[in-house]
Design an enzyme around this catalytic site. Structure first.
Site, PDB file in Angstrom:
ATOM      1  N   HIS A  31       0.851  -1.204   0.000  1.00 42.39           N
ATOM      2  CA  HIS A  31       0.000   0.000   0.000  1.00 42.39           C
ATOM      3  C   HIS A  31       0.877   1.241   0.000  1.00 42.39           C
ATOM      4  O   HIS A  31       1.474   1.610   1.022  1.00 42.39           O
ATOM      5  CB  HIS A  31      -0.936   0.023   1.211  1.00 42.39           C
ATOM      6  CG  HIS A  31      -1.918   1.165   1.163  1.00 42.39           C
ATOM      7  ND1 HIS A  31      -3.176   1.044   0.616  1.00 42.39           N
ATOM      8  CD2 HIS A  31      -1.809   2.453   1.560  1.00 42.39           C
ATOM      9  CE1 HIS A  31      -3.806   2.209   0.689  1.00 42.39           C
ATOM     10  NE2 HIS A  31      -2.994   3.088   1.261  1.00 42.39           N
ATOM     11  N   CYS A  32       0.961   1.860  -1.148  1.00 41.87           N
ATOM     12  CA  CYS A  32       1.716   3.112  -1.268  1.00 41.87           C
ATOM     13  C   CYS A  32       1.143   3.862  -2.469  1.00 41.87           C
ATOM     14  O   CYS A  32       0.330   3.324  -3.216  1.00 41.87           O
ATOM     15  CB  CYS A  32       3.207   2.837  -1.432  1.00 41.87           C
ATOM     16  SG  CYS A  32       3.564   1.638  -2.718  1.00 41.87           S
ATOM     17  N   TYR A 157     -12.111   1.355   1.429  1.00 38.74           N
ATOM     18  CA  TYR A 157     -11.578   2.218   2.493  1.00 38.74           C
ATOM     19  C   TYR A 157     -12.757   2.887   3.177  1.00 38.74           C
ATOM     20  O   TYR A 157     -13.574   3.553   2.524  1.00 38.74           O
ATOM     21  CB  TYR A 157     -10.625   3.259   1.896  1.00 38.74           C
ATOM     22  CG  TYR A 157      -9.830   4.055   2.916  1.00 38.74           C
ATOM     23  CD1 TYR A 157      -9.520   3.533   4.177  1.00 38.74           C
ATOM     24  CD2 TYR A 157      -9.350   5.329   2.616  1.00 38.74           C
ATOM     25  CE1 TYR A 157      -8.788   4.257   5.102  1.00 38.74           C
ATOM     26  CE2 TYR A 157      -8.600   6.067   3.542  1.00 38.74           C
ATOM     27  CZ  TYR A 157      -8.331   5.516   4.777  1.00 38.74           C
ATOM     28  OH  TYR A 157      -7.595   6.240   5.691  1.00 38.74           O
ATOM     29  N   HIS A 181      -6.323  -0.648   5.979  1.00 36.84           N
ATOM     30  CA  HIS A 181      -6.028  -0.224   7.349  1.00 36.84           C
ATOM     31  C   HIS A 181      -7.043  -0.742   8.378  1.00 36.84           C
ATOM     32  O   HIS A 181      -7.509   0.012   9.242  1.00 36.84           O
ATOM     33  CB  HIS A 181      -5.942   1.313   7.419  1.00 36.84           C
ATOM     34  CG  HIS A 181      -5.273   1.933   6.212  1.00 36.84           C
ATOM     35  ND1 HIS A 181      -4.253   1.323   5.524  1.00 36.84           N
ATOM     36  CD2 HIS A 181      -5.500   3.117   5.563  1.00 36.84           C
ATOM     37  CE1 HIS A 181      -3.881   2.092   4.498  1.00 36.84           C
ATOM     38  NE2 HIS A 181      -4.614   3.178   4.506  1.00 36.84           N
ATOM     39  N   ASP A 257       2.137   2.965   3.186  1.00 42.62           N
ATOM     40  CA  ASP A 257       1.268   4.120   2.934  1.00 42.62           C
ATOM     41  C   ASP A 257       2.050   5.381   2.541  1.00 42.62           C
ATOM     42  O   ASP A 257       1.520   6.495   2.586  1.00 42.62           O
ATOM     43  CB  ASP A 257       0.327   4.427   4.108  1.00 42.62           C
ATOM     44  CG  ASP A 257      -0.806   5.375   3.696  1.00 42.62           C
ATOM     45  OD1 ASP A 257      -1.235   5.315   2.536  1.00 42.62           O
ATOM     46  OD2 ASP A 257      -1.222   6.201   4.518  1.00 42.62           O
TER      47      ASP A 257
HETATM   48  C1  0GY Z   1      -4.299   6.364   2.572  1.00 41.28           C
HETATM   49  C2  0GY Z   1      -5.138   7.229   3.401  1.00 41.28           C
HETATM   50  C3  0GY Z   1      -5.683   8.419   3.079  1.00 41.28           C
HETATM   51  C4  0GY Z   1      -5.773   8.988   1.777  1.00 41.28           C
HETATM   52  C5  0GY Z   1      -5.953   8.314   0.628  1.00 41.28           C
HETATM   53  O1  0GY Z   1      -6.274   8.164  -1.645  1.00 41.28           O
HETATM   54  C6  0GY Z   1      -6.157   8.931  -0.693  1.00 41.28           C
HETATM   55  O2  0GY Z   1      -6.211  10.146  -0.798  1.00 41.28           O
HETATM   56  O3  0GY Z   1      -5.986   7.005   0.612  1.00 41.28           O
HETATM   57  C7  0GY Z   1      -6.281   9.229   4.178  1.00 41.28           C
HETATM   58  O4  0GY Z   1      -6.326  10.462   4.052  1.00 41.28           O
HETATM   59  O5  0GY Z   1      -6.702   8.631   5.187  1.00 41.28           O
HETATM   60  O6  0GY Z   1      -4.445   5.148   2.622  1.00 41.28           O
HETATM   61  O7  0GY Z   1      -3.453   6.874   1.862  1.00 41.28           O
END
Ligand code: 0GY
Length: 304
Positions: A31-32, A157, A181, A257
């Site tokens: 996850h990145c 998510y 997460h 991340d």
């Molecule tokens: C993550 C978490 C976040 C953001 C995003 O795609 C994104 O903008 O996933 C967050 O703000 O919680 O996993 O990168």
């Protein structure tokens, strides 16, 4: 195009430490993200934040520094459904990165095939209200039905409090489902309390559900400088992640991340994040599943 960062934006940690924990050979950072660069891959008009740039070269340098072999790059919401930066990173990875894209209902079969050829193996559905505008569930279900024949999965998510309301939709998805997460537990609540029990039940009752046990820095209330000194950061998250790893060892993934969008109080040292892993996957066998076997099965099945 020149983009001004969201006020208060924290840039990624420029000089991460070398982890003490030695990753097993072939480990996958599952996850990145890449951000832009904005002058090459403009941020989407509908975005909710404007990040600092975080390029594919910088991501691959971090991968090598930490000791990972591969990346799974997840489309970030600041790029909306414009997957060009993601596809460009995948194409420059020499086969060492796979991707998770964001697509809309109007996506053509040819576009899906092109994403597949670049290395995309999933789509992300985001229910975190501060990050995206609402998409109707029938549109998402239609997309899931379109990508299922490609062997792709759906990444979801959401916030823990929203799981009850989303349950029927999630459990009707026709593919493997990967939760980002751990569904964002409130770690001030008990690890065996009703909120996290519901998440455990979700995974227990639906064998197609996987979880990323990632983002301690985002979930932690105790923060980076925990009781036992810096290298034992984010310990309040460990019982939650450890429970998931030990209950479902064949359905967990881990990721940095990087470049850590939207953190407000601190930016993690990615070396410290790697040192968190042996606190949640405590045996070499569990570490091998989490970091190598599981992500390889999901993203590079042809090499397993
Ligand atoms: C993550 C978490 C976040 C953001 C995003 O795609 C994104 O903008 O996933 C967050 O703000 O919680 O996993 O990168």
């Amino acid at each position: 195009m020149n983009f001004a960062k969201t006020p208060g934006w924290l840039d990624w940690f420029a000089v991460p430490s070398a982890p003490t924990f030695k990753l097993p050979p072939g480990s996958v950072d599952a996850h990145c993200h890449v951000f832009g660069p904005g002058d090459e891959f403009p941020y989407a008009p509908e975005r909710k934040y404007t990040p600092c740039d975080a390029s594919k070269q910088q991501l691959f340098a971090l991968r090598d520094h930490l000791g990972f072999a591969r990346n799974v790059i997840v489309q970030a919401t600041c790029h909306g459904a414009d997957n060009r930066a993601l596809v460009d990173a995948l194409r420059h990875s020499k086969g060492m990165a796979r991707g998770v894209a964001t697509v809309k209902r109007g996506v053509s079969d040819a576009e899906l095939q092109e994403l597949h050829a670049a290395g995309v193996r999933g789509v992300r559905f985001n229910f975190v209200k501060r990050l995206v505008d609402f998409t109707p569930k029938d549109e998402l279900m239609e997309i899931a039905a379109r990508i299922a024949p490609l062997g792709w999965h759906v990444v979801i998510y959401f916030e823990a409090a929203d799981l009850p309301e989303l349950w029927d939709f999630f459990t009707a998805l026709p593919t493997t489902v990967v939760v980002d997460h751990m569904g964002r537990p409130d770690v001030s609540k008990p690890v065996d309390g009703p909120e996290f029990e519901l998440f455990v039940k979700f995974m227990r009752d639906y064998p197609n559900v996987w979880s990323k046990v990632s983002c301690p820095e985002r979930l932690s209330l105790s923060g980076p400088k925990a009781l036992h000194g810096e290298r034992s950061a984010y310990r309040d998250v460990a019982p939650f992640a450890k429970r998931i790893v030990e209950s479902f060892p064949d359905r967990v993934l881990w990721g940095t991340d990087w470049p850590h969008p939207n953190l407000k109080d601190h930016m993690p040292d990615d070396g410290l994040l790697v040192d968190f892993i042996p606190h949640i996957a405590v045996t070499p066998e569990l570490q091998g599943k989490l970091l190598v076997e599981n992500p390889m099965r999901l993203y590079w099945p042809e090499e397993v």
